[in-house]
Scaffold this active site. Structure first.
Site, PDB file in Angstrom:
ATOM      1  N   PHE A 205       0.856  -1.187   0.000  1.00 18.57           N
ATOM      2  CA  PHE A 205       0.000   0.000   0.000  1.00 18.57           C
ATOM      3  C   PHE A 205       0.891   1.235   0.000  1.00 18.57           C
ATOM      4  CE2 PHE A 205      -2.434   3.522   1.557  1.00 18.57           C
ATOM      5  CZ  PHE A 205      -3.689   3.337   1.010  1.00 18.57           C
ATOM      6  N   ASP A 314       9.271   3.070   1.866  1.00 20.41           N
ATOM      7  CA  ASP A 314       8.082   3.823   2.265  1.00 20.41           C
ATOM      8  C   ASP A 314       7.860   3.624   3.767  1.00 20.41           C
ATOM      9  OD1 ASP A 314       5.538   4.690   2.890  1.00 20.41           O
ATOM     10  OD2 ASP A 314       4.559   3.770   1.155  1.00 20.41           O
ATOM     11  N   LYS A 345       2.257  10.607   8.454  1.00 23.76           N
ATOM     12  CA  LYS A 345       1.661  10.098   9.697  1.00 23.76           C
ATOM     13  C   LYS A 345       2.369  10.596  10.955  1.00 23.76           C
ATOM     14  CE  LYS A 345      -0.481   6.087   7.531  1.00 23.76           C
ATOM     15  NZ  LYS A 345      -1.904   6.043   7.750  1.00 23.76           N
ATOM     16  N   THR A 369       1.488  23.824  -4.892  1.00 24.39           N
ATOM     17  CA  THR A 369       1.300  25.107  -4.198  1.00 24.39           C
ATOM     18  C   THR A 369       1.809  25.048  -2.756  1.00 24.39           C
ATOM     19  OG1 THR A 369      -0.658  25.504  -5.524  1.00 24.39           O
ATOM     20  CG2 THR A 369      -0.380  26.902  -3.577  1.00 24.39           C
TER      21      THR A 369
HETATM   22  C1  LIG Z   1       2.868   2.634   3.836  1.00 22.32           C
HETATM   23  C2  LIG Z   1       1.952   3.739   3.407  1.00 22.32           C
HETATM   24  N1  LIG Z   1       2.297   4.503   2.378  1.00 22.32           N
HETATM   25  C3  LIG Z   1       1.510   5.524   1.962  1.00 22.32           C
HETATM   26  C4  LIG Z   1       0.316   5.795   2.584  1.00 22.32           C
HETATM   27  C5  LIG Z   1      -0.518   6.934   2.123  1.00 22.32           C
HETATM   28  O1  LIG Z   1      -0.413   7.985   3.014  1.00 22.32           O
HETATM   29  P1  LIG Z   1      -1.524   9.142   3.079  1.00 22.32           P
HETATM   30  O2  LIG Z   1      -2.787   8.478   3.520  1.00 22.32           O
HETATM   31  O3  LIG Z   1      -0.979  10.108   4.062  1.00 22.32           O
HETATM   32  O4  LIG Z   1      -1.635   9.718   1.729  1.00 22.32           O
HETATM   33  C6  LIG Z   1      -0.074   5.023   3.679  1.00 22.32           C
HETATM   34  C7  LIG Z   1      -1.340   5.300   4.360  1.00 22.32           C
HETATM   35  O5  LIG Z   1      -1.857   4.534   5.138  1.00 22.32           O
HETATM   36  C8  LIG Z   1       0.759   3.953   4.102  1.00 22.32           C
HETATM   37  O6  LIG Z   1       0.425   3.178   5.127  1.00 22.32           O
END
Ligand SMILES: Cc1ncc(COP(=O)(O)O)c(C=O)c1O
Length: 487
Positions: A205, A314, A345, A369
């Site tokens: 994800f 990530d 987060k 922006t």
């Molecule tokens: C591992 C990971 N990457 C990216 C995201 C996306 O982040 P956002 O919801 O702040 O756009 C999430 C969101 O849960 C995530 O868990």
């Protein structure tokens, strides 16, 4: 099985435990207080009102953010809920931490909120200092630069763009785009619009934007009906637990996944559709809290380096201390840092750290922006101070060990309902027998005043704040056990 609230202490008790100053709670309740089913009538009413003006199908219940404090949220119906999910793993110091609330008096906070800058063009005079204090002070070792963004998705999008730019710049021998590149890209043709791809993993994800959905593969509901880039999907290990009992099996999982990575990179190269970046989570969180071993990640990094591919980690969900280290990848013992590490987060602001060589030199290629939010930097600056002063990362590591110990005791008693206990720090999870049981367990726990998160098809994950401590842990395990008995 029962969904009726059992910790009913009465509304006056609920109000008593939360002493309010200027309308904002200043102390933490000592236990959950459940007054109504959750969602309660007020939440239902608000949801109906919301439907008239806004999408609402994912709304669980409404929160009274003034009354919420520490590890406890208070919902619209006055229910006091021990929150081990913390706004999907995002609030580092819990609700209304007094030192963060006090920032409303900081002129930097006020002006940044009221006169929000277009950061890429008109940053504040103190912007570099803020970035240094808030983000560079917690940068993963070896990563010297940072780019702020709006959220985790935006961080990943721009990290991937940076990787593409780097790949093409390398191909041009370090030179900027040619006139031919600039003309052809306007028609989305070669060479300006290259046939490059990003390698991601099954179960991953990385966000729900159009591009990120091409590397997000955790749930069909996110992807269905949306066109996707034809980008390669590699296997991610699926371990059996406890790890020490299944060493051989788990090593084979690593090997299988790494082979799929190597094969995909080679086949794409043959087709002139090179892989320019690998993006990977330390724990596939939304996908089901699937872990990779340090050996797996070290080899993955090596494959990326051998092929001139940007290695993006990530850490949107795993970063910021909850893993028991500031960044989860610090536990892999990598010979050098990842090329790019994305965050959001618990870092309060989205963005990514990158190595010097990944710097993009032309203006407006990495741009929008707002590109972040200085109020969040002011908040993070203070949060980092508190995290360091109160030794919260080490505390999280310790409480995470206790959490897994407690879950393992439950696993021994209820082996068909709790298994595969795993985790780093408080980023801890277990599996249940099936989706229905998992969802029921989450519902019953919530009805008893404990919020936990689901992930994947059958898993339950804990994502508490860094202030989640022994008393919260004790209550969590008690309520969870009672919920299991109620199943
Ligand atoms: C591992 C990971 N990457 C990216 C995201 C996306 O982040 P956002 O919801 O702040 O756009 C999430 C969101 O849960 C995530 O868990």
């Amino acid at each position: 099985m029962s969904h009726t609230p059992t910790l009913k202490l009465g509304r006056s008790t609920a109000t008593n435990v939360i002493r309010c100053l200027s309308g904002i709670a200043t102390s933490e309740p000592s236990q959950p207080v459940v007054l109504t089913p959750i969602p309660g009538p007020k939440s239902q009413e608000l949801k109906t009102a919301m439907a008239k003006v806004h999408q609402n199908p994912s709304v669980k219940f409404f929160v009274d953010y003034e009354k919420s404090f520490g590890n406890y949220l208070v919902d619209a119906d006055g229910n006091v809920i021990l929150d081990t999910f913390m706004q999907i793993s995002s609030i580092p110091l819990g609700y209304n931490h007094p030192e963060l609330v006090a920032l409303h008096k900081d002129p930097r906070f006020i002006t940044a909120a009221v006169s929000r800058p277009a950061l890429g063009s008109f940053p504040r005079t103190d912007f570099a200092d803020l970035v240094k204090n808030a983000l560079i002070s917690i940068a993963p070792k070896g990563l010297t630069h940072v780019q702020t963004m709006m959220d985790g998705t935006g961080a990943n999008e721009n990290a991937i763009k940076t990787a593409f730019i780097k790949y093409q710049t390398n191909r041009r021998g370090g030179k900027p785009p040619t006139t031919e590149d600039l003309i052809s890209c306007m028609n989305q043709e070669l060479p300006g619009t290259p046939h490059l791809s990003v390698l991601g993993f099954h179960g991953a994800f990385h966000g729900r934007s159009l591009a990120m959905l091409s590397v997000t593969r955790s749930k069909a509901v996110h992807k269905v009906d949306i066109p996707a880039f034809d980008w390669p999907i590699a296997l991610f290990p699926r371990y059996k637990y406890p790890l020490e009992k299944f060493e051989e099996y788990n090593r084979a999982e690593d090997e299988k996944a790494l082979k799929s990575v190597r094969d995909l990179i080679a086949s794409r190269k043959k087709e002139n559709r090179d892989v320019a970046a690998i993006i990977v989570e330390p724990i596939q969180s939304e996908g089901g809290d699937f872990h990779g071993s340090p050996e797996f990640f070290r080899e993955l990094q090596k494959i990326a380096a051998d092929n001139g591919i940007t290695f993006i980690v990530d850490e949107v969900q795993t970063g910021g201390g909850a893993s028991g280290t500031l960044w989860a990848h610090e536990q892999w013992d990598l010979p050098t840092s990842p090329d790019i590490v994305t965050f959001s987060k618990k870092a309060l602001i989205g963005g990514y750290y990158y190595k010097d060589e990944w710097k993009v030199n032309e203006p407006y290629r990495i741009y929008n922006t707002w590109m972040g939010e200085p109020t969040k930097l002011v908040t993070l600056e203070k949060a980092v101070e508190v995290i360091k002063r109160d030794n919260l990362v080490q505390k999280t590591k310790d409480v995470g060990i206790e959490l897994r110990r407690g879950l393992s005791v439950l696993e021994a008693i209820y082996p068909r309902l709790i298994f595969n206990v795993r985790g780093m720090g408080t980023l801890t999870a277990f599996d249940t027998s099936d989706t229905k049981t998992r969802d029921k367990l989450l519902d019953i726990a919530l009805a008893r005043g404990l919020q936990i998160g689901g992930c994947g098809d059958t898993s339950i994950r804990f994502r508490p704040a860094l202030i989640f401590d022994e008393p919260h842990l004790k209550l969590t395990l008690e309520i969870l056990e009672r919920a299991i008995k109620d199943l």
